[in-house]
Design an enzyme around this catalytic site. Sequence first.
Site: not given
Ligand code: GDP
Ligand code: IMO
Ligand code: MG
Length: 422
Positions: A13, A16, A40-42, A223, A303, A413
Amino acid sequence: MPNTILVGAQWGDEGKGKIIDFLTEEADIVVRSQGGNNAGHTVIIGGKKFTLHLIPSGILRARKACVIGNGVVVDPIDLIRELTGLRKQGVTIADNLIVSDCAHVVFPYHRILDECRERAKGDKKIGTTKRGIGPCYGDKVERTGLRMGDLVHPKTFSEKFQAKVEENNKILEAFGEKPIDFLEVKKAYLSAARKLAPFITNTVVYLHEAIKAGRNILFEGAQGTFLDLDHGTYPYVTSSNTTAGGACTGTGVPPHRIDRVIGVMKAYTTRVGEGPFPTENQEISDMLHAMGREFGSTTGRPRRCGWFDSVATRYSSMINGIDELAVTNLDGLDHVEKIKVCVAYKLGTKTLTVPPSDMRELKRCVPVLIELPGWKASTAQARSFRELPPKARNYLKKIASLTGPKLSIVSVGADREQTIRL
Ligand code: GDP
Ligand code: IMO
Ligand code: MG
């Protein structure tokens, strides 16, 4: 753009998805190499939010090809759900997506077993996403899994699947769970297979031909480094290799075709799920949650949050061979008076500069924190490094120098526009 692996340098998270979307502008192909719909990539474009789980984030840009590689585990029902959802949001998905015939398939018994095993672990649970990822990779390693290529051959699929259902129903019974209805699930999976068949192919050949034709590839990590099956905080990890090496095995692209590794890290640290987290801090968790931030994009769980941990990111840079850093969520620290950064761990009387691999030791580590002055101003409007407050620039320089590689991207942001290139 050089062939680039993008990895999460912390616990997932890191943002990415956002950085992949930004870099896709210069790429031809975006490929996922590991993980599944636990990711989960936002991505936010002009205020519109997209959440990607299995489909590479590159899909949001027209005329870019996206690949789900052999190292990924695919829940076909969920893939169709994601595909349909994205199409409803106006995203074109046709021959711009291909799926490896060697990617393993996630079945309902994987998901149920994931839940049962977590429940049985009690307070020793991993805190998985309950998407069946561990059990599916387990079958792959055990050499009894089914692959996407099997799905499109109904006869062989039915035979192999029936044997798997019979075996798993005995295990489910032992956990006190309802058995899987073979015919019902078979029907659902074969129906999904008919819809997915046009996407399924040998992606290794596709990628090699693309490289030969001079097209460039962006490898989208899922991850993060400390969730890596080998290098992470085992057993509190996921079941794939999330570090740079995983990009090669998970796609069939050889290491000498990789030109660059980018590590994405937040300006602070977060972790979702159980396991040691040395710089965890309740105050910063409360602050970020009160701002409506840091809730999981897959499970919605809050988180855990903490200070930036340079012991962890330095080690991550080493394992991944990170050349460049992308720092996200700088704006999350905009209103913090005094910002702390972890520069070492104390384990009893010892000072450590790399994380111990023994979890019992890591749990006992106390962070050695330095303090940097906060900038107490919004960074959300900055579009160049110069436009950032001097104290924010100093903070970024400090965390980058503690980590090692050069800083090349800063995110202020969630929106695509809120990105600074150095
Ligand atoms: P990923 O799994 O690495 O793609 O990350 P996630 O999408 O799960 O979580 C990152 C969160 O931070 C999401 O809600 C994004 O929209 C948000 N995000 C990413 N970069 C920024 C930033 O620079 N500022 C803010 N406020 N939010 C961000
Ligand atoms: P992205 O790509 C954050 C964590 C779970 C748990 C551990 C094992 O969005 O960064 P699993 O379901 O994979 O067997 O869970 O890994 N986990 C993540 N934490 N971001 C993720 O993906 C994750 N995918 C798995 O919370 O601790
Ligand atoms: Mg994520």
